[in-house]
Design a protein around this motif. Structure first.
Motif, PDB file in Angstrom:
ATOM      1  N   LEU A  66       2.768 -19.997 -30.215  1.00  8.43           N
ATOM      2  CA  LEU A  66       3.276 -20.490 -28.939  1.00  8.43           C
ATOM      3  C   LEU A  66       4.781 -20.252 -28.855  1.00  8.43           C
ATOM      4  CD1 LEU A  66       1.317 -23.837 -28.992  1.00  8.43           C
ATOM      5  CD2 LEU A  66       0.945 -21.994 -27.365  1.00  8.43           C
ATOM      6  N   PRO A  67       5.275 -19.856 -27.702  1.00  5.95           N
ATOM      7  CA  PRO A  67       6.710 -19.576 -27.575  1.00  5.95           C
ATOM      8  C   PRO A  67       7.576 -20.824 -27.605  1.00  5.95           C
ATOM      9  CG  PRO A  67       5.642 -19.372 -25.436  1.00  5.95           C
ATOM     10  CD  PRO A  67       4.538 -19.551 -26.451  1.00  5.95           C
ATOM     11  N   GLN A  68       6.971 -21.997 -27.388  1.00 17.84           N
ATOM     12  CA  GLN A  68       7.769 -23.223 -27.294  1.00 17.84           C
ATOM     13  C   GLN A  68       8.235 -23.729 -28.651  1.00 17.84           C
ATOM     14  OE1 GLN A  68       4.701 -22.780 -26.057  1.00 17.84           O
ATOM     15  NE2 GLN A  68       4.553 -23.499 -23.944  1.00 17.84           N
ATOM     16  N   GLY A  69       7.722 -23.148 -29.730  1.00 16.31           N
ATOM     17  CA  GLY A  69       8.119 -23.605 -31.048  1.00 16.31           C
ATOM     18  C   GLY A  69       7.116 -24.576 -31.643  1.00 16.31           C
ATOM     19  N   GLY A  70       7.379 -24.941 -32.895  1.00 17.81           N
ATOM     20  CA  GLY A  70       6.438 -25.764 -33.631  1.00 17.81           C
ATOM     21  C   GLY A  70       6.794 -27.232 -33.617  1.00 17.81           C
ATOM     22  N   ARG A  71       6.395 -27.928 -34.663  1.00 21.58           N
ATOM     23  CA  ARG A  71       6.611 -29.360 -34.782  1.00 21.58           C
ATOM     24  C   ARG A  71       8.104 -29.690 -34.811  1.00 21.58           C
ATOM     25  NH1 ARG A  71       2.725 -28.737 -39.875  1.00 21.58           N
ATOM     26  NH2 ARG A  71       0.713 -28.870 -38.850  1.00 21.58           N
ATOM     27  N   PRO A  72       8.446 -30.894 -34.377  1.00 20.45           N
ATOM     28  CA  PRO A  72       7.571 -32.017 -34.003  1.00 20.45           C
ATOM     29  C   PRO A  72       7.099 -32.015 -32.549  1.00 20.45           C
ATOM     30  CG  PRO A  72       9.839 -32.740 -33.979  1.00 20.45           C
ATOM     31  CD  PRO A  72       9.862 -31.314 -34.459  1.00 20.45           C
ATOM     32  N   ALA A  73       7.334 -30.938 -31.822  1.00 27.04           N
ATOM     33  CA  ALA A  73       6.807 -30.842 -30.460  1.00 27.04           C
ATOM     34  C   ALA A  73       5.279 -30.885 -30.479  1.00 27.04           C
ATOM     35  CB  ALA A  73       7.295 -29.556 -29.801  1.00 27.04           C
ATOM     36  N   ALA A  74       4.704 -31.230 -29.355  1.00 32.18           N
ATOM     37  CA  ALA A  74       3.250 -31.459 -29.271  1.00 32.18           C
ATOM     38  C   ALA A  74       2.441 -30.190 -29.027  1.00 32.18           C
ATOM     39  CB  ALA A  74       2.962 -32.445 -28.140  1.00 32.18           C
ATOM     40  N   HIS A  75       3.097 -29.057 -28.868  1.00 31.94           N
ATOM     41  CA  HIS A  75       2.412 -27.881 -28.320  1.00 31.94           C
ATOM     42  C   HIS A  75       1.227 -27.397 -29.163  1.00 31.94           C
ATOM     43  CE1 HIS A  75       6.657 -27.559 -26.701  1.00 31.94           C
ATOM     44  NE2 HIS A  75       5.914 -27.746 -25.627  1.00 31.94           N
ATOM     45  N   MET A  76       1.381 -27.349 -30.494  1.00 27.46           N
ATOM     46  CA  MET A  76       0.274 -26.852 -31.312  1.00 27.46           C
ATOM     47  C   MET A  76      -0.932 -27.781 -31.231  1.00 27.46           C
ATOM     48  SD  MET A  76       1.642 -24.995 -34.764  1.00 27.46           S
ATOM     49  CE  MET A  76       2.440 -26.421 -35.495  1.00 27.46           C
ATOM     50  N   ALA A  77      -0.690 -29.082 -31.291  1.00 22.21           N
ATOM     51  CA  ALA A  77      -1.796 -30.030 -31.192  1.00 22.21           C
ATOM     52  C   ALA A  77      -2.494 -29.920 -29.844  1.00 22.21           C
ATOM     53  CB  ALA A  77      -1.286 -31.450 -31.416  1.00 22.21           C
ATOM     54  N   LEU A  78      -1.708 -29.806 -28.778  1.00 22.66           N
ATOM     55  CA  LEU A  78      -2.303 -29.714 -27.443  1.00 22.66           C
ATOM     56  C   LEU A  78      -3.015 -28.378 -27.228  1.00 22.66           C
ATOM     57  CD1 LEU A  78       0.505 -31.407 -25.341  1.00 22.66           C
ATOM     58  CD2 LEU A  78      -1.659 -32.403 -26.102  1.00 22.66           C
ATOM     59  N   LYS A  79      -2.507 -27.308 -27.829  1.00 19.60           N
ATOM     60  CA  LYS A  79      -3.198 -26.017 -27.758  1.00 19.60           C
ATOM     61  C   LYS A  79      -4.589 -26.127 -28.373  1.00 19.60           C
ATOM     62  CE  LYS A  79      -3.688 -21.432 -27.601  1.00 19.60           C
ATOM     63  NZ  LYS A  79      -4.001 -20.725 -26.323  1.00 19.60           N
ATOM     64  N   ASN A  80      -4.706 -26.861 -29.483  1.00 23.35           N
ATOM     65  CA  ASN A  80      -6.019 -27.108 -30.072  1.00 23.35           C
ATOM     66  C   ASN A  80      -6.950 -27.768 -29.068  1.00 23.35           C
ATOM     67  OD1 ASN A  80      -6.655 -26.858 -33.225  1.00 23.35           O
ATOM     68  ND2 ASN A  80      -4.442 -27.124 -32.998  1.00 23.35           N
ATOM     69  N   LEU A  81      -6.454 -28.782 -28.371  1.00 24.84           N
ATOM     70  CA  LEU A  81      -7.316 -29.526 -27.444  1.00 24.84           C
ATOM     71  C   LEU A  81      -7.765 -28.658 -26.279  1.00 24.84           C
ATOM     72  CD1 LEU A  81      -5.775 -33.100 -27.350  1.00 24.84           C
ATOM     73  CD2 LEU A  81      -7.167 -31.962 -29.091  1.00 24.84           C
ATOM     74  N   LEU A  82      -6.881 -27.776 -25.811  1.00 23.16           N
ATOM     75  CA  LEU A  82      -7.274 -26.832 -24.757  1.00 23.16           C
ATOM     76  C   LEU A  82      -8.370 -25.903 -25.246  1.00 23.16           C
ATOM     77  CD1 LEU A  82      -3.753 -25.931 -23.305  1.00 23.16           C
ATOM     78  CD2 LEU A  82      -5.540 -27.263 -22.162  1.00 23.16           C
ATOM     79  N   GLU A  83      -8.182 -25.369 -26.457  1.00 21.26           N
ATOM     80  CA  GLU A  83      -9.179 -24.438 -27.009  1.00 21.26           C
ATOM     81  C   GLU A  83     -10.510 -25.141 -27.275  1.00 21.26           C
ATOM     82  OE1 GLU A  83      -8.888 -21.162 -27.443  1.00 21.26           O
ATOM     83  OE2 GLU A  83      -6.833 -21.101 -26.694  1.00 21.26           O
ATOM     84  N   LEU A  84     -10.438 -26.389 -27.681  1.00 22.62           N
ATOM     85  CA  LEU A  84     -11.652 -27.146 -28.012  1.00 22.62           C
ATOM     86  C   LEU A  84     -12.295 -27.785 -26.790  1.00 22.62           C
ATOM     87  CD1 LEU A  84     -10.349 -28.915 -31.255  1.00 22.62           C
ATOM     88  CD2 LEU A  84     -11.968 -27.010 -31.142  1.00 22.62           C
ATOM     89  N   GLN A  85     -11.623 -27.674 -25.637  1.00 17.32           N
ATOM     90  CA  GLN A  85     -12.109 -28.247 -24.384  1.00 17.32           C
ATOM     91  C   GLN A  85     -12.303 -29.768 -24.494  1.00 17.32           C
ATOM     92  OE1 GLN A  85     -15.492 -25.998 -22.931  1.00 17.32           O
ATOM     93  NE2 GLN A  85     -14.394 -24.068 -23.034  1.00 17.32           N
ATOM     94  N   VAL A  86     -11.296 -30.398 -25.075  1.00 20.49           N
ATOM     95  CA  VAL A  86     -11.290 -31.855 -25.206  1.00 20.49           C
ATOM     96  C   VAL A  86     -10.737 -32.465 -23.922  1.00 20.49           C
ATOM     97  CG1 VAL A  86     -10.185 -33.768 -26.425  1.00 20.49           C
ATOM     98  CG2 VAL A  86     -11.146 -31.847 -27.709  1.00 20.49           C
ATOM     99  N   SER A  87     -11.311 -33.572 -23.486  1.00 30.61           N
ATOM    100  CA  SER A  87     -10.946 -34.137 -22.187  1.00 30.61           C
ATOM    101  C   SER A  87      -9.948 -35.285 -22.261  1.00 30.61           C
ATOM    102  CB  SER A  87     -12.202 -34.626 -21.459  1.00 30.61           C
ATOM    103  OG  SER A  87     -12.835 -35.674 -22.191  1.00 30.61           O
ATOM    104  N   ASP A  88      -9.773 -35.901 -23.447  1.00 28.38           N
ATOM    105  CA  ASP A  88      -8.970 -37.124 -23.514  1.00 28.38           C
ATOM    106  C   ASP A  88      -8.187 -37.162 -24.821  1.00 28.38           C
ATOM    107  OD1 ASP A  88      -7.907 -39.679 -23.421  1.00 28.38           O
ATOM    108  OD2 ASP A  88      -9.785 -40.670 -22.866  1.00 28.38           O
ATOM    109  N   VAL A  89      -6.869 -36.998 -24.742  1.00 26.72           N
ATOM    110  CA  VAL A  89      -6.047 -37.020 -25.953  1.00 26.72           C
ATOM    111  C   VAL A  89      -6.123 -38.366 -26.660  1.00 26.72           C
ATOM    112  CG1 VAL A  89      -4.418 -35.284 -25.131  1.00 26.72           C
ATOM    113  CG2 VAL A  89      -3.971 -37.704 -24.667  1.00 26.72           C
ATOM    114  N   ARG A  90      -6.430 -39.419 -25.942  1.00 30.72           N
ATOM    115  CA  ARG A  90      -6.490 -40.759 -26.532  1.00 30.72           C
ATOM    116  C   ARG A  90      -7.693 -40.935 -27.444  1.00 30.72           C
ATOM    117  NH1 ARG A  90      -6.352 -43.718 -20.852  1.00 30.72           N
ATOM    118  NH2 ARG A  90      -7.958 -42.094 -20.642  1.00 30.72           N
ATOM    119  N   ARG A  91      -8.591 -39.971 -27.411  1.00 30.17           N
ATOM    120  CA  ARG A  91      -9.767 -40.002 -28.287  1.00 30.17           C
ATOM    121  C   ARG A  91      -9.671 -38.937 -29.390  1.00 30.17           C
ATOM    122  NH1 ARG A  91     -14.393 -42.722 -25.901  1.00 30.17           N
ATOM    123  NH2 ARG A  91     -13.763 -43.737 -23.963  1.00 30.17           N
ATOM    124  N   CYS A  92      -8.433 -38.575 -29.702  1.00 28.47           N
ATOM    125  CA  CYS A  92      -8.190 -37.550 -30.724  1.00 28.47           C
ATOM    126  C   CYS A  92      -7.276 -38.094 -31.813  1.00 28.47           C
ATOM    127  CB  CYS A  92      -7.563 -36.313 -30.094  1.00 28.47           C
ATOM    128  SG  CYS A  92      -8.616 -35.533 -28.845  1.00 28.47           S
TER     129      CYS A  92
END
Length: 272
Positions: free
Chosen positions: A158-184
């Protein structure tokens, strides 16, 4: 697959969390890269200090440690600059690619825990401070041991960079088609990865004894007296507490109890 859990996904770190007990693959290579690139010595404690960041950022952070900066300025007459970081990173990459597969063995009970999550319909994501070219070596090596997450995101995907930003974790949720971050749930052995989970709105779990902060080999962990483990646990707890994880456990073997408690809290209407 029928889902039997209110948890939708777990996002695991790699070294020190699922594979490479003690997170020795990156730390030992940082020491070697500084030596190879500039004939400059750092110790394992200094190499571990910023663990969890992307590797270029990690080298930069090591260079800013007061102890390292003082020795660097004494040796070279100036502070470390970006060209120095580039040179150390260039030395780091082939060394890491050559040796990362040697550290792909799963941490105790990791495969059984992950398989148990999958059996409940929970999706398995993963992200790492390693860049993609290192992950391309580690992924098949880990697969040979039986570890195969549903998604892998590397720090330079991702161009936005790595941790501690949320981008890598959120990219996982997009790829996994998860609907609710509060359940992760985000699981990590280093503070930047825990903060990443918080920034993504997830439950967070820190590992005390299998990862970077304790710095134990598996043999040391197995053979340590209870008092020695208490000291290592307290050291790791102190370092990781600043990132305010929701849970702190010794190793991934203890994770199923955490999942059960988070399921209870979700049922009660709690949020991360």
């Amino acid at each position: 697959m029928t889902t039997s859990s209110s948890v939708q996904a777990v996002i695991f770190d790699w070294a020190g969390t699922i594979v490479d007990f003690g997170s020795f693959a990156p730390t030992s290579i940082f020491v070697e890269a500084f030596k190879q690139g500039f004939d400059f010595d750092i110790n394992l404690e200094e190499a571990r200090a910023p663990m969890g960041l992307g590797k270029w950022d990690h080298i930069q952070a090591v260079g800013k440690l007061p102890s390292v900066d003082a020795r660097w300025q004494a040796q070279f007459g100036r502070a470390m600059n970006e060209s120095d970081i580039d040179a150390i990173y260039a030395a780091f990459m082939p060394l890491q690619k050559a040796k990362v597969a040697d550290h792909a063995a799963p941490i105790l009970n990791a495969i059984e825990v992950v398989d148990g999550l999958k059996a409940k319909g929970i999706k398995i994501g993963s992200c790492s401070g390693y860049p993609r070219e290192v992950m391309d070596v580690l992924i098949p090596a880990a697969r040979d041991y039986g570890y195969q997450p549903d998604c892998v995101v590397a720090t330079d995907d991702l161009p936005q960079g790595g941790r501690p930003a949320a981008h890598m974790a959120l990219k996982n949720l997009l790829e996994l088609q998860v609907s609710d971050v509060r359940r992760c749930i985000k699981v990590d052995d280093a503070a930047p990865g825990i903060t990443e989970g918080h920034n993504a709105g997830m439950w967070t779990v820190a590992l005390l004894l299998s990862g970077n902060e304790a710095g134990l080999t598996f043999e040391q962990y197995q053979n340590a007296a209870p008092a020695a483990l208490d000291v290592a646990r307290a050291t790791a707890r102190e370092k990781l507490s600043a990132s305010k994880p929701h849970y702190m456990i010794d190793t991934i073997a203890d994770f199923p109890e955490v999942v059960a408690d988070i399921e209870r809290r979700i049922a009660a209407g709690e949020r991360p």
